[in-house]
Design a protein around this motif. Structure first.
Motif, short mmCIF file in Angstrom:
data_model
loop_
_atom_site.label_atom_id
_atom_site.label_comp_id
_atom_site.label_asym_id
_atom_site.label_seq_id
_atom_site.Cartn_x
_atom_site.Cartn_y
_atom_site.Cartn_z
N TYR A 50 -10.75 62.62 30.18
CA TYR A 50 -9.30 62.61 30.02
C TYR A 50 -8.90 62.87 28.57
O TYR A 50 -7.92 63.58 28.31
N THR A 117 -4.69 57.81 41.88
CA THR A 117 -5.21 57.06 40.73
C THR A 117 -6.59 57.58 40.36
O THR A 117 -7.31 58.11 41.19
N VAL A 121 -11.11 54.28 36.27
CA VAL A 121 -10.18 53.55 35.40
C VAL A 121 -9.02 52.97 36.21
O VAL A 121 -8.51 51.90 35.90
N ILE A 123 -5.98 54.30 36.54
CA ILE A 123 -4.65 54.63 36.05
C ILE A 123 -4.07 55.78 36.87
O ILE A 123 -4.80 56.54 37.51
N SER A 124 -2.75 55.88 36.84
CA SER A 124 -2.08 56.96 37.56
C SER A 124 -2.52 58.30 36.97
O SER A 124 -2.65 58.45 35.76
N TRP A 127 -0.85 60.07 33.93
CA TRP A 127 -1.27 59.88 32.54
C TRP A 127 -2.18 61.01 32.09
O TRP A 127 -2.28 61.30 30.90
#
Length: 178
Positions: A50, A117, A121, A123-124, A127
């Protein structure tokens, strides 16, 4: 106005250094853990990916500000001031249209990414893929500023020469030769 942009670009450059250093640490740490201890950290593997995405898209904005993207400079260098200005305006209009399409695509993709997600991790995915908003607005904003400076006649010879791929030294030599 440009002084504020310079300050923002310096902040982005610091962020790029932090992202790159973090990626290197996470990847190196995982290599050591994998080959030395037969283990690894899944979060660091996913976050390194990411960070690479963010690094690429933030770097695109910084690179655009520095006129460092690929261009057909060998053609543009052959033109005089007016030809270069025309090429700059046409290029800026095309880039602005591309950034509008990029923003629109990111906008249309936003609800889909919001429902997903990241596997490790959690997270959405917004991000990760939402960085397209930043890039479209960043490059689009820089293009609008350059277009306004061009239209109002406040663009400098150095900026025009930088667009044509010439540094200050090359432009001075070229002017003396003419």
């Amino acid at each position: 106005m440009l002084k504020g942009i310079d300050w923002l670009v310096r902040g982005l450059e610091v962020l790029l250094v932090i992202l790159l250093a973090s990626m290197a640490i996470m990847v190196f740490g995982n290599v050591v853990l994998r080959y030395g201890f037969n283990s690894g950290i899944l979060v660091s593997e996913e976050m390194a990916r990411y960070f690479f995405v963010w690094l690429t898209f933030i770097g695109a904005v910084v690179t655009f500000r520095e006129n460092a993207h690929l261009g057909v400079e060998s053609l543009v260098q052959r033109f005089g001031r007016n030809g270069r200005l025309i090429c700059m305006v046409l290029s800026d209009i095309i880039i602005l249209l591309c950034m509008a399409a990029f923003f629109w695509g990111t906008w249309k993709q936003y609800p889909i990414n919001a429902s997903m997600t990241a596997p490790v991790v959690g997270i959405s995915m917004n991000w990760i893929y939402g960085i397209g908003f930043f890039t479209a607005i960043g490059i689009g904003g820089l293009v609008v500023i350059r277009l306004l400076r061009t239209i109002t006649g406040r663009i400098t010879e150095d900026e025009i020469n930088a667009f044509a791929g010439e540094g200050a030294e090359a432009a001075a030599i070229r002017e003396r030769a003419e």
